[in-house]
Motif scaffolding. Structure first.
Motif, PDB file in Angstrom:
ATOM      1  N   PHE A 150     104.676   6.125   9.202  1.00  0.00           N
ATOM      2  CA  PHE A 150     103.773   6.528  11.042  1.00  0.00           C
ATOM      3  C   PHE A 150     104.766   5.488  11.514  1.00  0.00           C
ATOM      4  O   PHE A 150     105.140   5.783  12.807  1.00  0.00           O
ATOM      5  N   PRO A 151     105.502   4.473  11.450  1.00  0.00           N
ATOM      6  CA  PRO A 151     106.224   3.217  12.167  1.00  0.00           C
ATOM      7  C   PRO A 151     107.255   3.874  12.566  1.00  0.00           C
ATOM      8  O   PRO A 151     108.222   3.774  13.698  1.00  0.00           O
ATOM      9  N   CYS A 205     108.343   7.179  12.294  1.00  0.00           N
ATOM     10  CA  CYS A 205     108.258   8.925  12.811  1.00  0.00           C
ATOM     11  C   CYS A 205     108.079   8.205  14.153  1.00  0.00           C
ATOM     12  O   CYS A 205     108.608   9.313  15.375  1.00  0.00           O
ATOM     13  N   THR A 206     107.097   6.787  14.774  1.00  0.00           N
ATOM     14  CA  THR A 206     107.045   7.321  15.871  1.00  0.00           C
ATOM     15  C   THR A 206     108.012   6.501  16.899  1.00  0.00           C
ATOM     16  O   THR A 206     108.441   6.809  17.896  1.00  0.00           O
ATOM     17  N   MET A 207     109.018   5.522  16.385  1.00  0.00           N
ATOM     18  CA  MET A 207     110.183   5.487  16.706  1.00  0.00           C
ATOM     19  C   MET A 207     111.191   6.892  16.848  1.00  0.00           C
ATOM     20  O   MET A 207     111.589   6.301  18.410  1.00  0.00           O
ATOM     21  N   TYR A 208     110.856   7.328  16.052  1.00  0.00           N
ATOM     22  CA  TYR A 208     111.771   8.542  16.252  1.00  0.00           C
ATOM     23  C   TYR A 208     110.965   9.619  17.261  1.00  0.00           C
ATOM     24  O   TYR A 208     111.875   9.904  17.750  1.00  0.00           O
ATOM     25  N   SER A 209     109.809   9.792  17.516  1.00  0.00           N
ATOM     26  CA  SER A 209     109.412  10.212  18.228  1.00  0.00           C
ATOM     27  C   SER A 209     110.575   9.695  19.441  1.00  0.00           C
ATOM     28  O   SER A 209     110.645  10.252  21.238  1.00  0.00           O
ATOM     29  N   ILE A 210     110.205   8.222  20.019  1.00  0.00           N
ATOM     30  CA  ILE A 210     110.176   7.328  21.254  1.00  0.00           C
ATOM     31  C   ILE A 210     111.725   7.915  21.474  1.00  0.00           C
ATOM     32  O   ILE A 210     112.638   8.164  22.645  1.00  0.00           O
ATOM     33  N   THR A 257     115.704   3.804  19.145  1.00  0.00           N
ATOM     34  CA  THR A 257     114.315   3.836  20.037  1.00  0.00           C
ATOM     35  C   THR A 257     114.568   2.596  21.653  1.00  0.00           C
ATOM     36  O   THR A 257     113.424   3.350  22.162  1.00  0.00           O
TER      37      THR A 257
END
Length: 322
Positions: free
Chosen positions: A31-32, A34-39, A290
């Protein structure tokens, strides 16, 4: 799962085992990441679009920044989708040639990222030490050639990684305790003394690329510091050095985790737990992409103003009233 070829000792595929010792929490770790990748993807594409669309940002400093954003997207995309497939769906098998290709792209793009940071330091050096010749020195042609040379430098040095790794016999199996195909992670599961050649060449490339870039960055900022200190006005000193703060932050974010990963992989294998190696190896590829758009968005006045003007285009709100 594919078996080893007994005659050539070359596996048809490798098994990327994820993060050793933390298999039960793979889903939570994803989850972190994926969040960093999205950002990273959103921020860097947004920054590239902003630099492309805003004429005020059509300057060498921001062209280099767009090149850094493009490189950052390639760096994290070369590993994160595959890593997330391992953490989410337990899809661990990767074709032998696909593994070598991933290794090539990872090291080429990280080398290019280092080169772009070096070019950005030279850009600041020219802007502060030779402001009157800035536009004539850093023309579009010079910038394009510098970017191409940086890319070709990475390809030239890194392509030998694939040949050195492909020639190794893999008699210890085909399971790699990693989330992606890193050069030394793959080489370490081979057998025979030839792996020392990979280790020595990897160290040599790190010194030739990373060491050379850091040396150029250090010399550039030493000259910049001398030029800034010689300015008579304290306000002029502050304004001159403020143009470098974002770049200095990005350098720290990029090189500290990168060198931690590099040296612990080679010299700290028995003292640092494997899962720390793997987590840091993922963060050193993901953290700079990121953080770079955020750092430049916060630290660079021109980008902040362009972002606000873009967001409130067509409204009666002035960016200077926010």
């Amino acid at each position: 799962m594919s078996l080893l070829n007994d005659t050539s000792l070359i596996p048809a595929s490798f098994i990327l085992n994820g993060i050793p010792g933390l298999e039960e929490v793979h889903l939570w770790i994803s989850f972190p990441l994926c969040t960093m990748y999205s950002i990273a993807i959103t921020g860097n594409f947004g920054l590239m679009y902003l630099i492309y669309s805003e004429e005020a940002l059509h300057r060498p400093m921001y062209i280099f920044l767009a090149l850094l954003s493009f490189t950052d997207v390639l760096v994290c995309t070369s590993t994160l989708p595959n890593t997330l497939c391992i953490l989410w769906f337990n899809l661990k098998e990767i074709d032998f040639n696909a593994c070598l290709s991933q290794m090539f792209f990872v090291h080429t793009f990280t080398g290019m990222e280092s080169g772009v940071l070096m070019l950005m330091a030279l850009d600041r050096f020219v802007a502060i030490c030779y402001p009157l010749q800035y536009a004539t020195i850093l023309t579009n042609s010079v910038i394009a050639k510098a970017g191409l040379i940086t890319f070709l430098r990475g390809v030239t040095f890194v392509i030998l990684f694939t040949f050195l790794t492909k020639r190794l016999p893999y008699c210890r199996g085909n399971v790699i305790p990693h989330t992606y195909c890193d050069h030394m992670s793959v080489a370490k599961i081979s057998c025979g003394g030839n792996v020392k050649v990979n280790a020595v060449y990897g160290l040599m490339v790190a010194l030739l690329i990373g060491g050379f870039d850091i040396l150029c960055i250090t010399i550039s900022y030493t000259m910049i510091l001398r030029a800034v200190v010689s300015l008579s006005s304290a306000d002029a000193q502050r304004k001159a050095f403020s143009t470098c703060t974002a770049h200095i932050c990005v350098i720290v974010i990029t090189y500290v985790p990168a060198f931690f990963t590099f040296f612990t992989h080679r010299f700290g294998g028995h003292t640092i737990p494997p899962h720390i190696h793997i987590i840091m190896a993922n963060l050193y590829l993901l953290m700079p992409p990121t953080m770079n758009p955020i750092v430049y968005g916060v630290k660079t006045k021109q980008i902040r103003e362009c972002v606000i003007r873009f967001l409130f285009k067509g409204t009666d709100i002035s960016p200077y009233n926010i």
